[in-house]
Design a protein around this motif. Structure first.
Motif, PDB file in Angstrom:
ATOM      1  N   THR A  15       0.832  -1.139   0.042  1.00  0.00           N
ATOM      2  CA  THR A  15      -0.011   0.113  -0.086  1.00  0.00           C
ATOM      3  C   THR A  15       0.838   1.199   0.021  1.00  0.00           C
ATOM      4  O   THR A  15       1.956   1.262   0.726  1.00  0.00           O
ATOM      5  CB  THR A  15      -0.875  -0.016   1.273  1.00  0.00           C
ATOM      6  OG1 THR A  15      -0.329   0.260   2.339  1.00  0.00           O
ATOM      7  CG2 THR A  15      -1.662  -1.327   1.327  1.00  0.00           C
ATOM      8  N   SER A  57      -1.977   6.581   1.987  1.00  0.00           N
ATOM      9  CA  SER A  57      -3.167   6.067   1.664  1.00  0.00           C
ATOM     10  C   SER A  57      -4.376   5.835   2.700  1.00  0.00           C
ATOM     11  O   SER A  57      -4.086   5.587   3.776  1.00  0.00           O
ATOM     12  CB  SER A  57      -3.336   4.717   0.960  1.00  0.00           C
ATOM     13  OG  SER A  57      -2.336   4.931  -0.391  1.00  0.00           O
ATOM     14  N   LEU A  87      -7.480   3.702   2.830  1.00  0.00           N
ATOM     15  CA  LEU A  87      -8.053   2.619   2.282  1.00  0.00           C
ATOM     16  C   LEU A  87      -9.219   1.734   3.045  1.00  0.00           C
ATOM     17  O   LEU A  87      -9.423   1.951   4.141  1.00  0.00           O
ATOM     18  CB  LEU A  87      -7.076   1.234   2.348  1.00  0.00           C
ATOM     19  CG  LEU A  87      -5.701   1.680   1.762  1.00  0.00           C
ATOM     20  CD1 LEU A  87      -4.648   0.671   1.874  1.00  0.00           C
ATOM     21  CD2 LEU A  87      -5.832   1.993   0.373  1.00  0.00           C
TER      22      LEU A  87
END
Length: 501
Positions: free
Chosen positions: A426, A430, A432
């Motif tokens: 990832t 981020s 998510l």
């Protein structure tokens, strides 16, 4: 001793009001090295297979709840409804006497050893004594509250301190408050007790005086004063706990454990520590924690109800509660594991990482500034700095799964429930919300916009805005001019003329 104990039953006196503690509860509920005070004599007699009756009174429900919480066999209770002294407390147990010999001990004596009790019982039985008791030598005149043992020829007399004259000479031999009576003698003597003319209470030591007066056989044994200390004040509680902790640390030292600045370490009675382990200053190891061999428990670490396997390093200021750390792992500094966290072998949970209800596999790392809640993290996983598992939506807590070999970028927010696949990556920054498949790459952040040569323009705009703000602030901060004062000249009252009448 087991063959002797078949003819002995115990009485623990635990009905007192604890007035000198000056607290609302009972002193027997206070802990020393993690164990309630009342449980020291209770467990001691239980280990010796002596069936025991506990006399309760003040805060009886609390005392009974504490004892029953340890699930020991051979324990019964009798209530002393009015606290009228130790002799009266013993008398209320008369209906429960069944063994040939009755052992009596106070409930506030946490330092008494098995050797002392066994020695007393053995001396009493081998001498065919009617009454035997423990005495000790106390050289500190500031320690008060103990009955004094006075020898007159072959006789032994015990005087309560309250009953001694003010100008009585200092007597260093004190009554410990631990007795064993032949039941046949006790049945005769208990009704001969009379209340003190000073306090109005009945005292057990008067049974010894009765025995001497009537030529019954009295035996005594000696014990170190520190082992028979009673606890009547919070200061005495502190002193007793210091002695008990010193005893525990000395025991573990003799079994290969090194303590740095030992007086500053807190250790509960039920912890175990493997040889080769080093415990740093200020460490707290509590509530049955198990420390393996060759560990390093560094300064100001707190470990509660947890298991630490071999060769683990706990760096300073880490807190571990109800968790399991496997061999060769490194925790801290300033890490916090709580509520059933499992850290796999060779893993590293580092600075300012908090984990709760989380399992972490082998060789995984979360080395900086992370929160891991309700997560299942596989092996060989790397958690980037600043990552947060967002497990709570205000109503429910959800799980996050991070599979083996995954790499979580820095400053990630994983919105549970979510699953990060095996060997997935990832991107840093981020946020998510959707699952990431095995070997997948996930990036969830707004697109970057770059304006070339725009920095000087932006600075000028910011500077102009700052200047404008300062001008406005000065303008609004100037007080308005006061309104001019208006005065009115008084006129005489109007009178009508004769022509107007």
């Amino acid at each position: 001793m087991a063959s002797f104990n078949a003819s002995v039953q115990g009485i623990i006196l635990a009905a007192g009001r604890s007035t000198r503690f000056k607290t609302e509860g009972t002193k027997l509920q206070y802990t020393l090295c993690g164990q309630e005070m009342i449980m020291f004599p209770v467990k001691l007699l239980n280990q010796l297979d002596i069936p025991t009756t506990i006399v309760v009174g003040h805060k009886k429900e609390l005392v009974m709840s504490i004892v029953n919480g340890h699930n020991l066999s051979g324990i019964s209770f009798i209530e002393q409804k009015e606290q009228q002294g130790t002799g009266h407390a013993l008398k209320v147990t008369q209906s429960a006497w069944s063994a040939d010999h009755i052992l009596v001990i106070n409930g506030d004596m946490p330092l008494v050893t098995r050797d002392t009790i066994e020695n007393l019982i053995q001396t009493h039985l081998e001498a065919f004594a009617d009454v035997s008791f423990v005495k000790a030598h106390n050289q500190d005149p500031t320690i008060r509250g103990y009955g004094r043992v006075i020898r007159k020829g072959s006789s032994v007399i015990v005087k309560e301190e309250k009953d001694l004259p003010v100008d009585a000479p200092i007597i260093c031999c004190v009554n410990a408050g631990i007795y064993i009576f032949k039941r046949s003698f006790l049945e005769k003597g208990i009704d001969r007790l009379t209340p003190s003319t000073v306090t109005g209470e009945w005292y057990i030591p008067d049974l010894i005086n009765f025995a001497n007066d009537n030529r019954y056989h009295v035996e005594t044994i000696d014990a170190a004063f520190d082992l028979i200390r009673g606890v009547n004040t919070l200061k005495e509680l502190w002193e007793a706990e210091y002695l008990k902790r010193t005893e525990l640390i000395s025991y573990w030292m003799s079994n290969g454990v090194q303590f740095s600045v030992a007086p500053h370490i807190q250790l509960d009675i039920d912890v175990t520590i493997g040889s080769g382990t080093i415990v740093g200053p200020g460490a707290l190891i509590k509530k049955g924690s198990r420390i393996g061999r060759n560990c390093r428990i560094e300064a100001y670490t707190s470990i509660t109800a947890s298991t630490i396997e071999e060769n683990v390093t706990i760096l300073p200021f880490s807190v571990i509660n109800e968790s399991h750390v496997a061999a060769e792992a490194i925790i801290g500094p300033f890490a916090h594991l709580r509520n059933n966290v499992t850290v796999g072998a060779h893993s590293h949970i580092g600075s300012f990482v908090e984990a709760t209800k989380t399992t972490i596999g082998e060789y995984s790392k979360a080395k900086h500034l992370a929160y891991l809640g309700n997560a299942h993290i596989g092996s060989h996983v790397n958690i980037g700095a600043g990552t947060i598992v967002c497990n709570y939506n205000g109503v429910n807590k959800s799980e996050t799964i991070i599979k083996d070999g995954a790499q979580i970028g820095a400053l990630n927010a994983l919105i549970a429930p979510i699953s990060i696949g095996q060997e997935a990556i990832t991107a840093a920054g981020s946020s998510l919300t959707e699952n990431v498949p095995d070997n997948g790459f996930a990036i969830a952040r707004t697109q970057q916009t770059t304006k070339h040569a725009y920095a000087p323009i932006l600075r000028e705009k910011l500077k102009n805005k700052k200047n404008l703000d300062e001008v406005l602030q000065k303008t609004t901060s100037v007080s308005p001019a006061p309104a001019p004062k208006v005065t009115y000249e008084a006129k005489p009252a109007y009178k009508k003329t004769n022509s107007e009448l």
